[in-house]
Design a protein around this motif. Sequence first.
Motif, PDB file in Angstrom:
ATOM      1  N   THR A 136      -0.365  15.969 -62.824  1.00 26.81           N
ATOM      2  CA  THR A 136      -0.732  16.589 -64.095  1.00 26.81           C
ATOM      3  C   THR A 136      -0.156  17.987 -64.203  1.00 26.81           C
ATOM      4  OG1 THR A 136      -2.767  15.297 -64.211  1.00 26.81           O
ATOM      5  CG2 THR A 136      -2.669  17.287 -65.560  1.00 26.81           C
ATOM      6  N   LEU A 137      -0.235  18.757 -63.121  1.00 24.25           N
ATOM      7  CA  LEU A 137       0.293  20.121 -63.117  1.00 24.25           C
ATOM      8  C   LEU A 137       1.791  20.118 -63.394  1.00 24.25           C
ATOM      9  CD1 LEU A 137       0.025  23.194 -62.509  1.00 24.25           C
ATOM     10  CD2 LEU A 137       0.594  22.613 -60.161  1.00 24.25           C
ATOM     11  N   ILE A 138       2.521  19.260 -62.714  1.00 28.33           N
ATOM     12  CA  ILE A 138       3.976  19.216 -62.883  1.00 28.33           C
ATOM     13  C   ILE A 138       4.342  18.776 -64.298  1.00 28.33           C
ATOM     14  CG2 ILE A 138       6.080  18.021 -62.138  1.00 28.33           C
ATOM     15  CD1 ILE A 138       4.812  18.030 -59.300  1.00 28.33           C
ATOM     16  N   ARG A 139       3.656  17.784 -64.827  1.00 30.52           N
ATOM     17  CA  ARG A 139       3.957  17.296 -66.178  1.00 30.52           C
ATOM     18  C   ARG A 139       3.625  18.328 -67.253  1.00 30.52           C
ATOM     19  NH1 ARG A 139       1.718  11.179 -65.539  1.00 30.52           N
ATOM     20  NH2 ARG A 139       3.527  10.374 -64.439  1.00 30.52           N
ATOM     21  N   SER A 140       2.617  19.151 -67.014  1.00 31.70           N
ATOM     22  CA  SER A 140       2.193  20.115 -68.026  1.00 31.70           C
ATOM     23  C   SER A 140       2.839  21.483 -67.860  1.00 31.70           C
ATOM     24  CB  SER A 140       0.664  20.266 -68.003  1.00 31.70           C
ATOM     25  OG  SER A 140       0.263  20.860 -66.776  1.00 31.70           O
ATOM     26  N   LYS A 197       2.895  34.480 -62.469  1.00 30.76           N
ATOM     27  CA  LYS A 197       2.014  33.614 -63.264  1.00 30.76           C
ATOM     28  C   LYS A 197       2.342  32.138 -63.028  1.00 30.76           C
ATOM     29  CE  LYS A 197       0.479  32.816 -67.999  1.00 30.76           C
ATOM     30  NZ  LYS A 197       0.611  33.215 -69.396  1.00 30.76           N
ATOM     31  N   ALA A 198       3.624  31.812 -62.871  1.00 28.42           N
ATOM     32  CA  ALA A 198       4.029  30.420 -62.653  1.00 28.42           C
ATOM     33  C   ALA A 198       3.731  29.945 -61.239  1.00 28.42           C
ATOM     34  CB  ALA A 198       5.515  30.263 -62.963  1.00 28.42           C
ATOM     35  N   VAL A 199       3.778  30.848 -60.266  1.00 31.68           N
ATOM     36  CA  VAL A 199       3.540  30.470 -58.864  1.00 31.68           C
ATOM     37  C   VAL A 199       2.058  30.184 -58.608  1.00 31.68           C
ATOM     38  CG1 VAL A 199       3.559  31.364 -56.489  1.00 31.68           C
ATOM     39  CG2 VAL A 199       5.598  31.589 -57.912  1.00 31.68           C
ATOM     40  N   ALA A 200       1.168  30.900 -59.258  1.00 32.11           N
ATOM     41  CA  ALA A 200      -0.274  30.773 -58.985  1.00 32.11           C
ATOM     42  C   ALA A 200      -0.790  29.336 -59.077  1.00 32.11           C
ATOM     43  CB  ALA A 200      -1.066  31.701 -59.903  1.00 32.11           C
ATOM     44  N   ILE A 250      10.803  38.034 -56.157  1.00 30.76           N
ATOM     45  CA  ILE A 250      11.843  38.836 -56.803  1.00 30.76           C
ATOM     46  C   ILE A 250      13.151  38.052 -56.865  1.00 30.76           C
ATOM     47  CG2 ILE A 250      12.513  40.080 -54.698  1.00 30.76           C
ATOM     48  CD1 ILE A 250      12.547  41.525 -58.246  1.00 30.76           C
ATOM     49  N   ASP A 251      13.454  37.282 -55.821  1.00 28.98           N
ATOM     50  CA  ASP A 251      14.660  36.459 -55.847  1.00 28.98           C
ATOM     51  C   ASP A 251      14.529  35.306 -56.840  1.00 28.98           C
ATOM     52  OD1 ASP A 251      16.092  38.043 -54.081  1.00 28.98           O
ATOM     53  OD2 ASP A 251      15.414  36.920 -52.320  1.00 28.98           O
ATOM     54  N   ILE A 252      13.321  34.780 -56.985  1.00 27.33           N
ATOM     55  CA  ILE A 252      13.089  33.747 -58.005  1.00 27.33           C
ATOM     56  C   ILE A 252      13.356  34.343 -59.387  1.00 27.33           C
ATOM     57  CG2 ILE A 252      11.378  32.256 -59.114  1.00 27.33           C
ATOM     58  CD1 ILE A 252       9.983  32.096 -56.335  1.00 27.33           C
ATOM     59  N   ASP A 270       8.320  25.612 -69.498  1.00 27.07           N
ATOM     60  CA  ASP A 270       9.726  25.701 -69.112  1.00 27.07           C
ATOM     61  C   ASP A 270       9.887  26.699 -67.967  1.00 27.07           C
ATOM     62  OD1 ASP A 270      12.593  25.254 -69.393  1.00 27.07           O
ATOM     63  OD2 ASP A 270      12.648  27.286 -70.209  1.00 27.07           O
ATOM     64  N   ALA A 271       9.209  27.842 -68.059  1.00 24.46           N
ATOM     65  CA  ALA A 271       9.287  28.857 -67.003  1.00 24.46           C
ATOM     66  C   ALA A 271       8.724  28.301 -65.698  1.00 24.46           C
ATOM     67  CB  ALA A 271       8.534  30.115 -67.412  1.00 24.46           C
ATOM     68  N   GLY A 272       7.586  27.620 -65.773  1.00 24.26           N
ATOM     69  CA  GLY A 272       6.985  27.034 -64.578  1.00 24.26           C
ATOM     70  C   GLY A 272       7.888  25.999 -63.934  1.00 24.26           C
ATOM     71  N   SER A 273       8.547  25.205 -64.754  1.00 25.55           N
ATOM     72  CA  SER A 273       9.476  24.202 -64.231  1.00 25.55           C
ATOM     73  C   SER A 273      10.667  24.850 -63.547  1.00 25.55           C
ATOM     74  CB  SER A 273       9.972  23.296 -65.363  1.00 25.55           C
ATOM     75  OG  SER A 273       8.911  22.566 -65.904  1.00 25.55           O
ATOM     76  N   ARG A 274      11.189  25.919 -64.154  1.00 24.93           N
ATOM     77  CA  ARG A 274      12.331  26.610 -63.539  1.00 24.93           C
ATOM     78  C   ARG A 274      11.934  27.256 -62.225  1.00 24.93           C
ATOM     79  NH1 ARG A 274      15.172  30.003 -68.252  1.00 24.93           N
ATOM     80  NH2 ARG A 274      13.309  31.187 -67.853  1.00 24.93           N
ATOM     81  N   VAL A 275      10.735  27.848 -62.183  1.00 25.88           N
ATOM     82  CA  VAL A 275      10.248  28.469 -60.951  1.00 25.88           C
ATOM     83  C   VAL A 275      10.070  27.409 -59.873  1.00 25.88           C
ATOM     84  CG1 VAL A 275       8.256  29.626 -59.896  1.00 25.88           C
ATOM     85  CG2 VAL A 275       9.214  30.489 -62.042  1.00 25.88           C
ATOM     86  N   PHE A 276       9.442  26.285 -60.197  1.00 21.65           N
ATOM     87  CA  PHE A 276       9.224  25.225 -59.223  1.00 21.65           C
ATOM     88  C   PHE A 276      10.557  24.682 -58.718  1.00 21.65           C
ATOM     89  CE2 PHE A 276       8.238  20.739 -58.090  1.00 21.65           C
ATOM     90  CZ  PHE A 276       7.454  21.014 -56.984  1.00 21.65           C
TER      91      PHE A 276
END
Length: 103
Positions: free
Chosen positions: A10-14, A50-53, A35-37, A17-23
């Motif tokens: 559910t987390l991955i599907r939801s 925010k996306a990593v949390a 910082i490198d991300i 765009d920023a969260g997907s790029r970070v993952f």
Amino acid sequence: MDHDTAARTTLIRSASDAGSRVFETILTRSPISRIDIARQTGLSQAAVTKAVAPLVAAGLVDAPPASHRDGTPGRPVSPVSIVLESMVMIGVKVNVDEIIAVA
């Protein structure tokens, strides 16, 4: 599918765009600092944090407390990395005369 797997799916599907790029960046370059991300994705450090949390909360990413400095001023570096036990990777190659898959 157990509860943890369902929650991760559910987390991955939801993911935004920023969260997907970070993952994706963590998945392909782990371990990597926030910082490198930010540099790799073009996102702000706040957006990366925010996306990593939720990735940490879901057990997909490990983010230990900062414990060492990289020789630069500021906060100590705290690389994040994929929790290998949290997922199975599947690769599929489709050729004209065959399909190859690995897990």
